[in-house]
Design a protein around this motif. Sequence first.
Motif, PDB file in Angstrom:
ATOM      1  N   ALA A   1      16.932   4.642  -6.061  1.00 20.73           N
ATOM      2  CA  ALA A   1      15.912   4.041  -6.879  1.00 20.73           C
ATOM      3  C   ALA A   1      14.461   4.006  -6.056  1.00 20.73           C
ATOM      4  O   ALA A   1      13.556   4.119  -6.968  1.00 20.73           O
ATOM      5  CB  ALA A   1      16.264   2.465  -6.655  1.00 20.73           C
ATOM      6  N   ASP A   2      14.604   4.700  -4.995  1.00 21.06           N
ATOM      7  CA  ASP A   2      13.214   4.792  -4.133  1.00 21.06           C
ATOM      8  C   ASP A   2      12.813   6.162  -3.560  1.00 21.06           C
ATOM      9  O   ASP A   2      11.551   6.293  -3.302  1.00 21.06           O
ATOM     10  CB  ASP A   2      13.186   3.750  -2.933  1.00 21.06           C
TER      11      ASP A   2
ATOM     12  N   VAL B   1      10.081  -6.494  -5.771  1.00 21.72           N
ATOM     13  CA  VAL B   1      10.826  -5.424  -5.199  1.00 21.72           C
ATOM     14  C   VAL B   1      12.285  -5.255  -5.550  1.00 21.72           C
ATOM     15  O   VAL B   1      13.071  -6.049  -5.300  1.00 21.72           O
ATOM     16  CB  VAL B   1      10.902  -5.454  -3.680  1.00 21.72           C
ATOM     17  N   ASP B   2      12.591  -4.091  -6.203  1.00 23.06           N
ATOM     18  CA  ASP B   2      14.041  -3.833  -6.719  1.00 23.06           C
ATOM     19  C   ASP B   2      14.871  -3.763  -5.589  1.00 23.06           C
ATOM     20  O   ASP B   2      14.750  -2.692  -4.765  1.00 23.06           O
ATOM     21  CB  ASP B   2      14.089  -2.793  -7.695  1.00 23.06           C
ATOM     22  N   LEU B   3      16.118  -4.700  -5.405  1.00 24.22           N
ATOM     23  CA  LEU B   3      16.937  -4.361  -4.311  1.00 24.22           C
ATOM     24  C   LEU B   3      18.418  -3.782  -5.130  1.00 24.22           C
ATOM     25  O   LEU B   3      18.928  -4.568  -5.819  1.00 24.22           O
ATOM     26  CB  LEU B   3      17.324  -5.690  -3.785  1.00 24.22           C
TER      27      LEU B   3
ATOM     28  N   GLU C   1      -1.742 -10.924  -4.171  1.00 18.78           N
ATOM     29  CA  GLU C   1      -0.880 -10.234  -5.157  1.00 18.78           C
ATOM     30  C   GLU C   1       0.619 -10.434  -5.048  1.00 18.78           C
ATOM     31  O   GLU C   1       1.032 -10.768  -3.765  1.00 18.78           O
ATOM     32  CB  GLU C   1      -1.363  -8.768  -4.825  1.00 18.78           C
ATOM     33  N   ILE C   2       1.421 -10.517  -6.069  1.00 16.47           N
ATOM     34  CA  ILE C   2       2.903 -10.659  -6.142  1.00 16.47           C
ATOM     35  C   ILE C   2       3.463  -9.267  -6.424  1.00 16.47           C
ATOM     36  O   ILE C   2       3.101  -8.605  -7.418  1.00 16.47           O
ATOM     37  CB  ILE C   2       3.123 -11.898  -6.963  1.00 16.47           C
ATOM     38  N   TYR C   3       4.509  -9.078  -5.651  1.00 13.65           N
ATOM     39  CA  TYR C   3       5.130  -7.795  -5.755  1.00 13.65           C
ATOM     40  C   TYR C   3       6.691  -8.110  -6.434  1.00 13.65           C
ATOM     41  O   TYR C   3       7.331  -8.983  -5.707  1.00 13.65           O
ATOM     42  CB  TYR C   3       5.236  -6.721  -4.973  1.00 13.65           C
TER      43      TYR C   3
ATOM     44  N   ARG D   1      13.290  -9.165  -5.141  1.00 15.73           N
ATOM     45  CA  ARG D   1      12.562 -10.161  -4.179  1.00 15.73           C
ATOM     46  C   ARG D   1      11.242 -10.142  -4.539  1.00 15.73           C
ATOM     47  O   ARG D   1      10.622  -9.106  -4.717  1.00 15.73           O
ATOM     48  CB  ARG D   1      12.938  -9.524  -2.822  1.00 15.73           C
TER      49      ARG D   1
ATOM     50  N   LEU E   1      16.970  -0.837   3.988  1.00 20.36           N
ATOM     51  CA  LEU E   1      16.202  -0.620   2.533  1.00 20.36           C
ATOM     52  C   LEU E   1      15.997  -1.933   2.019  1.00 20.36           C
ATOM     53  O   LEU E   1      15.029  -2.021   0.987  1.00 20.36           O
ATOM     54  CB  LEU E   1      16.859   0.279   1.879  1.00 20.36           C
ATOM     55  N   VAL E   2      16.734  -2.726   2.299  1.00 16.79           N
ATOM     56  CA  VAL E   2      16.779  -4.164   1.548  1.00 16.79           C
ATOM     57  C   VAL E   2      16.204  -5.211   2.304  1.00 16.79           C
ATOM     58  O   VAL E   2      15.714  -6.272   1.757  1.00 16.79           O
ATOM     59  CB  VAL E   2      18.001  -4.506   0.564  1.00 16.79           C
TER      60      VAL E   2
ATOM     61  N   GLU F   1      10.224 -15.680  -0.865  1.00 13.69           N
ATOM     62  CA  GLU F   1       9.848 -17.042   0.066  1.00 13.69           C
ATOM     63  C   GLU F   1       9.092 -17.887  -0.979  1.00 13.69           C
ATOM     64  O   GLU F   1       8.963 -17.873  -2.447  1.00 13.69           O
ATOM     65  CB  GLU F   1       8.877 -16.573   0.792  1.00 13.69           C
TER      66      GLU F   1
ATOM     67  N   ARG G   1       5.707   2.353  -5.063  1.00 14.10           N
ATOM     68  CA  ARG G   1       6.688   1.149  -4.783  1.00 14.10           C
ATOM     69  C   ARG G   1       5.638   0.094  -3.985  1.00 14.10           C
ATOM     70  O   ARG G   1       5.243   0.194  -3.105  1.00 14.10           O
ATOM     71  CB  ARG G   1       7.634   1.219  -3.971  1.00 14.10           C
ATOM     72  N   ARG G   2       5.326  -0.982  -4.721  1.00 13.07           N
ATOM     73  CA  ARG G   2       4.582  -1.748  -4.133  1.00 13.07           C
ATOM     74  C   ARG G   2       5.127  -2.973  -3.236  1.00 13.07           C
ATOM     75  O   ARG G   2       5.946  -3.701  -3.930  1.00 13.07           O
ATOM     76  CB  ARG G   2       3.579  -2.384  -4.913  1.00 13.07           C
ATOM     77  N   ALA G   3       4.761  -3.238  -2.107  1.00 15.50           N
ATOM     78  CA  ALA G   3       5.856  -4.366  -1.446  1.00 15.50           C
ATOM     79  C   ALA G   3       5.073  -4.385   0.047  1.00 15.50           C
ATOM     80  O   ALA G   3       4.341  -3.795   0.357  1.00 15.50           O
ATOM     81  CB  ALA G   3       7.032  -3.743  -1.413  1.00 15.50           C
ATOM     82  N   LEU G   4       5.587  -5.372   0.614  1.00  7.15           N
ATOM     83  CA  LEU G   4       5.143  -5.794   1.918  1.00  7.15           C
ATOM     84  C   LEU G   4       6.091  -4.842   2.846  1.00  7.15           C
ATOM     85  O   LEU G   4       7.301  -4.653   2.452  1.00  7.15           O
ATOM     86  CB  LEU G   4       5.656  -7.383   2.380  1.00  7.15           C
TER      87      LEU G   4
ATOM     88  N   PRO H   1      13.818  -7.826   4.227  1.00 11.36           N
ATOM     89  CA  PRO H   1      12.265  -8.116   4.055  1.00 11.36           C
ATOM     90  C   PRO H   1      11.566  -7.233   5.052  1.00 11.36           C
ATOM     91  O   PRO H   1      11.890  -7.346   6.162  1.00 11.36           O
ATOM     92  CB  PRO H   1      12.117  -9.624   4.129  1.00 11.36           C
TER      93      PRO H   1
ATOM     94  N   ASP I   1      -1.088  -9.430 -11.949  1.00  9.69           N
ATOM     95  CA  ASP I   1      -0.532  -8.373 -12.586  1.00  9.69           C
ATOM     96  C   ASP I   1       0.836  -8.164 -12.012  1.00  9.69           C
ATOM     97  O   ASP I   1       1.114  -7.516 -11.159  1.00  9.69           O
ATOM     98  CB  ASP I   1      -1.406  -7.119 -12.439  1.00  9.69           C
TER      99      ASP I   1
ATOM    100  N   ARG J   1      16.702 -12.221   1.621  1.00  9.36           N
ATOM    101  CA  ARG J   1      15.833 -12.764   0.937  1.00  9.36           C
ATOM    102  C   ARG J   1      14.428 -12.993   1.148  1.00  9.36           C
ATOM    103  O   ARG J   1      14.037 -12.708   2.502  1.00  9.36           O
ATOM    104  CB  ARG J   1      16.345 -14.461   1.227  1.00  9.36           C
TER     105      ARG J   1
ATOM    106  N   GLU K   1       7.467 -10.894  -3.633  1.00  7.93           N
ATOM    107  CA  GLU K   1       6.849 -10.627  -2.304  1.00  7.93           C
ATOM    108  C   GLU K   1       5.305 -10.958  -2.341  1.00  7.93           C
ATOM    109  O   GLU K   1       4.804 -10.324  -3.498  1.00  7.93           O
ATOM    110  CB  GLU K   1       7.252  -9.329  -1.412  1.00  7.93           C
ATOM    111  N   ARG K   2       4.632 -11.465  -1.507  1.00  8.98           N
ATOM    112  CA  ARG K   2       3.282 -11.881  -1.619  1.00  8.98           C
ATOM    113  C   ARG K   2       2.488 -11.370  -0.641  1.00  8.98           C
ATOM    114  O   ARG K   2       2.754 -11.617   0.592  1.00  8.98           O
ATOM    115  CB  ARG K   2       3.232 -13.453  -1.617  1.00  8.98           C
ATOM    116  N   GLN K   3       1.360 -10.710  -1.028  1.00  9.53           N
ATOM    117  CA  GLN K   3       0.485 -10.015  -0.045  1.00  9.53           C
ATOM    118  C   GLN K   3      -0.779 -10.572  -0.456  1.00  9.53           C
ATOM    119  O   GLN K   3      -1.439 -10.154  -1.663  1.00  9.53           O
ATOM    120  CB  GLN K   3       0.190  -8.504  -0.205  1.00  9.53           C
TER     121      GLN K   3
END
Lengths: 233, 373
Positions: free
Chosen positions: A101-102, B355-357, B351-353, B344, A61-62, B32, A122-125, A64, B17, B373, B346-348
């Motif tokens: 959380a997700d 992410v809650d870990l 756009e930068i996000y 963390r 889940l964490v 990164e 949730r927006r992320a790679l 990258p 945003d 990381r 993250e860039r796409q």
Amino acid sequence: MGTPHSLLAAHGSDSLLLVEGPSDLHAVVQLVRLVHKAEPAFVGFDCKNDDGVLDQLSLRLVQPEPTQKIVGLILDADIDGSTEKDAVQRRCEQLKNRIGADYDLPENFPEEGLIIDPRPGRRALGTLPRIGVWLMPNNKAFGMFEDLLLESLGDHEKNYTSSVVNQAKTDNVATFHPSHLSKAVVRTYMAWQEPPDLPHLSFAIRKGHFQNIETACAVFLDWLGRLFIPLTR
Amino acid sequence: MPMIDSLHIAGFKLFRDLTVPKLGRMNLFVGENNTGKSCLLEAIGLYAGENPVSDILQAASSRSLEPLRPWQADGWHEEGTPLRHSVFDLFHREDSDGEEIEVSPILIEKIGDPNPLYIRYQFHDVVADKDGVRRYLPVLPGHVTVDHLELALPVFRAGKQVALITRRHLPWRSRIFDSERMPLFDGASTVSHLPAGGFDEQKTASLWDTLIQGPGQERVLDWMRMIDGRIEDLDYIAGRLRSRIALLKVKGEGRIPLRSMGDGLRRMFHIGLAMATASKGILLIDEFENGLHWRVQRELWDALGKAAKDFDVQIFATTHSRDCVSGFVSASKEQDITDSKLYRLERQENEIYAVDLALINVEAALELNGEVR
């Protein structure tokens, strides 16, 4: 067994099944083979114990850019000190700490096994996986995989073996921990079959010693099939 | 001190945003290169700081490799390229094949914030009134413009304009709009911002001086002793050209210049100074790990966690280091800081996000030698 379950393979596959130990892992794979006459499409991963299962989930889940699309968890509802009443509840709390959380966990754990997708937004790679959870034996009772296998014995076989094991316990011949009763019964039953020295549950499953296994495991197999699509390759 | 419990940043540097939904007493950001970790600290500094004009100019110069160039009054293009005083680089721009597009305002706020910080990028007519005082009149849509057109940056807080940054502020003149004092808003805090490269010598000496009363200096020395237990004292002496030199008194070795003692000790000195001067405020540490051994990082996070509670400081740090993450997680547990947050970035594409870990998952991942990381 033919399924690779090295750490490397587990990282590479997009469908992963996390289990508490090698015995459960081989037994589940054998069960799928027996019923579907094909190799499972998921990669099974032996996490050593229940904390290992939860930790491997955490990692996925964490990390990258998560790669797994589906992660299944098989956990025994047998946390030390838990009772018939709170065994499932306590596992749910553990799960909530890791995924709350997700993911939205349902208030009551579904008896047909849990399958959930991450909360949208949730927006992320990369995306978080679909998660499936089965709490052995049946998502409502305290127990483990062997409790499910017990249900696949005929009534006579089950009652007879249970009474002998209980007698051994009463007569102080048996030293196993009371919470492992179903393990002792299943292994005793296995020791009485031909050949009597099968070391693994999976061998006994392949030999057909658990006569009603398809019926007893129908809901479990259905959960596996709904989680991993396709289930076999 | 009211904590910054969430953050929404729009139009600022790399951030088109960005929402960081939840923040706690201690916050660590990984990601990164070029995902905006340092920008995030700058945004927090601008948002929470007490003097928007000087903070904004400071942020503009902090990462600029060249000294601030003059901000020319007439024309905003120089040989076909947009004239870029670095203060304009604070505004997020999207590449659109070299075409100049409309620049969005900068917005920095907590979620549901009554006091958002808002900076516009706006052309003004510069006119002289009858007393000869220069006035900046915002150019509104439909306005027919004349010769004295100039870019200026009106700064708003809680919907009210609190400052106008014009080229007349440069270099380093902090002029307040309409000659009024900038009203402090409720959330203004002391902000102590330690850059990746550390404080310069002058800043270090002046921070040390501010701690002369009370136990502040001794506390900083205690932190330095995490690295070298032989340290007894620190003094500044006059050097050449009005410079000042930090001398450490080291048991068995006498007085030694701090700068000859290695990066770790210097970094620890700066972190100690930054923390000691952040009381009831905000501590920003960019690239936490610089110069520090992994074992020290763990101990340092413990000390920071304790100090954050004792002195009511909210900490924001960035790192590339696994040991820093691990020290952060264990200090949050050790100091019982249950609201610590790790994100963390993250860039796409553009756009930068954030992410809650969850810390419980990070702890497990680190235990399994996994990557976060």
